[in-house]
Write a protein that holds these residues in place. Sequence first.
Motif, short mmCIF file in Angstrom:
data_model
loop_
_atom_site.label_atom_id
_atom_site.label_comp_id
_atom_site.label_asym_id
_atom_site.label_seq_id
_atom_site.Cartn_x
_atom_site.Cartn_y
_atom_site.Cartn_z
N VAL A 367 0.82 -1.21 0.00
CA VAL A 367 0.00 0.00 0.00
C VAL A 367 0.86 1.26 0.00
O VAL A 367 0.69 2.14 -0.87
N PRO A 368 1.80 1.43 0.93
CA PRO A 368 2.62 2.65 0.90
C PRO A 368 3.52 2.73 -0.33
O PRO A 368 3.79 3.83 -0.82
N LYS A 369 3.95 1.59 -0.85
CA LYS A 369 4.78 1.62 -2.05
C LYS A 369 4.00 2.18 -3.24
O LYS A 369 4.52 3.00 -4.01
N VAL A 370 2.77 1.75 -3.39
CA VAL A 370 1.95 2.22 -4.50
C VAL A 370 1.66 3.71 -4.36
O VAL A 370 1.79 4.49 -5.31
N GLU A 371 1.27 4.12 -3.16
CA GLU A 371 0.92 5.52 -2.95
C GLU A 371 2.14 6.43 -3.08
O GLU A 371 2.01 7.60 -3.48
N ALA A 373 4.76 5.71 -5.14
CA ALA A 373 5.13 5.71 -6.56
C ALA A 373 4.15 6.50 -7.41
O ALA A 373 4.52 7.02 -8.47
N PHE A 374 2.89 6.62 -6.94
CA PHE A 374 1.86 7.31 -7.72
C PHE A 374 1.15 8.33 -6.82
O PHE A 374 0.05 8.07 -6.32
N PRO A 375 1.77 9.47 -6.58
CA PRO A 375 1.19 10.48 -5.68
C PRO A 375 -0.21 10.90 -6.13
O PRO A 375 -0.50 11.00 -7.32
N GLY A 376 -1.08 11.12 -5.14
CA GLY A 376 -2.45 11.50 -5.43
C GLY A 376 -3.41 10.33 -5.55
O GLY A 376 -4.63 10.53 -5.62
N HIS A 377 -2.87 9.13 -5.60
CA HIS A 377 -3.70 7.93 -5.70
C HIS A 377 -3.87 7.30 -4.32
O HIS A 377 -3.03 7.48 -3.43
N THR A 378 -4.95 6.54 -4.15
CA THR A 378 -5.23 5.87 -2.88
C THR A 378 -5.30 4.37 -3.11
O THR A 378 -6.05 3.90 -3.97
N ALA A 379 -4.50 3.63 -2.36
CA ALA A 379 -4.50 2.17 -2.46
C ALA A 379 -5.26 1.58 -1.28
O ALA A 379 -5.03 1.98 -0.13
N VAL A 380 -6.17 0.67 -1.55
CA VAL A 380 -6.92 -0.01 -0.51
C VAL A 380 -6.93 -1.51 -0.79
O VAL A 380 -6.93 -1.94 -1.95
N ALA A 381 -6.91 -2.28 0.28
CA ALA A 381 -6.97 -3.74 0.15
C ALA A 381 -8.05 -4.26 1.09
O ALA A 381 -8.11 -3.86 2.25
N PHE A 382 -8.91 -5.11 0.58
CA PHE A 382 -9.97 -5.69 1.40
C PHE A 382 -10.27 -7.10 0.91
O PHE A 382 -9.97 -7.44 -0.23
N GLY A 383 -10.87 -7.90 1.77
CA GLY A 383 -11.33 -9.21 1.31
C GLY A 383 -10.95 -10.36 2.21
O GLY A 383 -10.93 -10.25 3.43
N HIS A 384 -10.58 -11.47 1.56
CA HIS A 384 -10.53 -12.77 2.21
C HIS A 384 -9.13 -13.04 2.79
O HIS A 384 -8.36 -13.83 2.23
N LEU A 385 -8.82 -12.44 3.89
CA LEU A 385 -7.49 -12.59 4.46
C LEU A 385 -7.17 -14.06 4.75
O LEU A 385 -6.04 -14.50 4.54
N GLY A 386 -8.15 -14.82 5.18
CA GLY A 386 -7.92 -16.22 5.51
C GLY A 386 -7.61 -17.08 4.30
O GLY A 386 -7.09 -18.19 4.45
N ASP A 387 -7.90 -16.59 3.09
CA ASP A 387 -7.61 -17.33 1.87
C ASP A 387 -6.34 -16.85 1.19
O ASP A 387 -5.96 -17.36 0.14
N GLY A 388 -5.70 -15.82 1.76
CA GLY A 388 -4.55 -15.23 1.09
C GLY A 388 -4.94 -14.46 -0.16
O GLY A 388 -4.15 -14.30 -1.09
N ASN A 389 -6.18 -13.95 -0.19
CA ASN A 389 -6.71 -13.26 -1.38
C ASN A 389 -7.35 -11.95 -0.94
O ASN A 389 -8.28 -11.95 -0.13
N VAL A 390 -6.84 -10.84 -1.46
CA VAL A 390 -7.49 -9.56 -1.23
C VAL A 390 -7.74 -8.87 -2.56
O VAL A 390 -7.10 -9.17 -3.57
N HIS A 391 -8.69 -7.96 -2.53
CA HIS A 391 -8.95 -7.11 -3.68
C HIS A 391 -8.17 -5.82 -3.45
O HIS A 391 -8.47 -5.05 -2.54
#
Length: 482
Positions: A367-371, A373-391
């Motif tokens: 998340v901080p790497k993306v933000e 590298a691309f100032p002004g953008h917002t990175a968010v991650a959500f979803g199935h932590l128990g499956d090792g899968n996030v959006h």
Amino acid sequence: MSTKDTFLSGAAQLLGERGFTTDADMISPWLTDWRGRFTGRALGMASPADTQQVAALVRLCGDHGVPIVPQGGNSGMSGGATPDKTGDAIVLSLRRMDKVRRFDVDARQITCDAGMILQTLHEAVEGENLRFPLTLGGKGSATIGGLISTNAGGTQVLRHGSMRSQVLGIEAVMADGTVFDSLRPLKKDNRGFDLKQLLIGSEGTLGIVTAATLRLLPALADRAVLWAGLADIRDARKLLLHAERVAGDALEGFEVMPRHSLDAVLTHSANARAPLQDAHPWNALIELTADASGADALPALAQQLLESAFEQDLVADATIARNEAQAEAFWMLRDEIAPAERALGPAMQHDISVPVADMADFVADAVPKVESAFPGHTAVAFGHLGDGNVHFHVLAPQDATPGEWEESEGKTISAFVHDQVTAWKGSISAEHGIGQLKRDELARLADPAQLAIMRQVKQALDPRGLLNPGKLVPLETGAEPL
């Protein structure tokens, strides 16, 4: 009469007025994907009534060299059911094929057409005190065939696995019009390749799934839904491990969402309410379930999980849903993230996975790497932590122009995100499929041996490339489309 006219006449004669149309107004709603990223054209739209009509139509398309784009509920996330802009292909809608063929209550198995809506399936088996253990936000539109073709996941994968784990048998029409019938479920079958598994997740590029036999489970007698506020994504990982130790097989769902995603839903949905009084950087949604044999013990188990989490300082705050209505309200907050974020403006949406043990660290790192590298953008991650899968979504600045941003800076961002995922030994597609959205990225990042095998299988089963062309399977550099 031209070849095109001959085909159209033959399709109309084969399928009748309900089964085939060239009316632009009727076809138009099915030419754009759910996210609005891709819009194509079609020669016509076919809606066969049964497998025999599908097989006859596939043979007719083969005779005239007409490509076929199979489509279920058109709720996919990767453009896998959208035709290209040439207008040479037909859209093959399976929504008329929505019947239950066989329901064995004692064996806990159901055989249904591929066009059955997931929510309809849920309702059909509930009457027999059974359930189908896969659900997702788009259950009101997603079809069984589409879920199989993309090997969909959803919110119960932690305990029950993805769609692949639910399928006991498959019927499919192959590229030459033959019908592959493997609907009869066998506990053991060592007659060579498991061909149904090859078709699952193939996105209609190897065959058109027309029916499936699915496993069912006893209906839930009770559930407990918990909401926890957390200071850090790594705390969510600790809480997950704790929940697995305390709850064991009763743990059915474990979803995470950052404050940004929850705030988006609270703003977007008039009926949404925050579960906790104070806002927290991260939130975890936990579901424990029990059938009749374990229902009496479930409330105490949920209370034990909550109290022990507080004792070990694993949560900043938490609550248990008081009733079923509140449990549904908690889940609504999770299910509404995608439409809420879509209302905020354009975003690059990545459906990624890394090893389960690494997911929290990946999110904290990426998340901080993306933000940065691309100032002004917002990175968010959500979803199935128990499956090792996030959006993993990257939202554009407010002044970005929809359509232009995705094709310019958005593509650069996606490549950056996928490079991070690859460095963590992950996958750029965890449950939404490759479609046309990620086909080029798959070609760039996948193991060469994997790509070679995929191309060989595609060539063997669909040598003319008429099944869902341009999706999933990357072409070799410089190669012409089949």
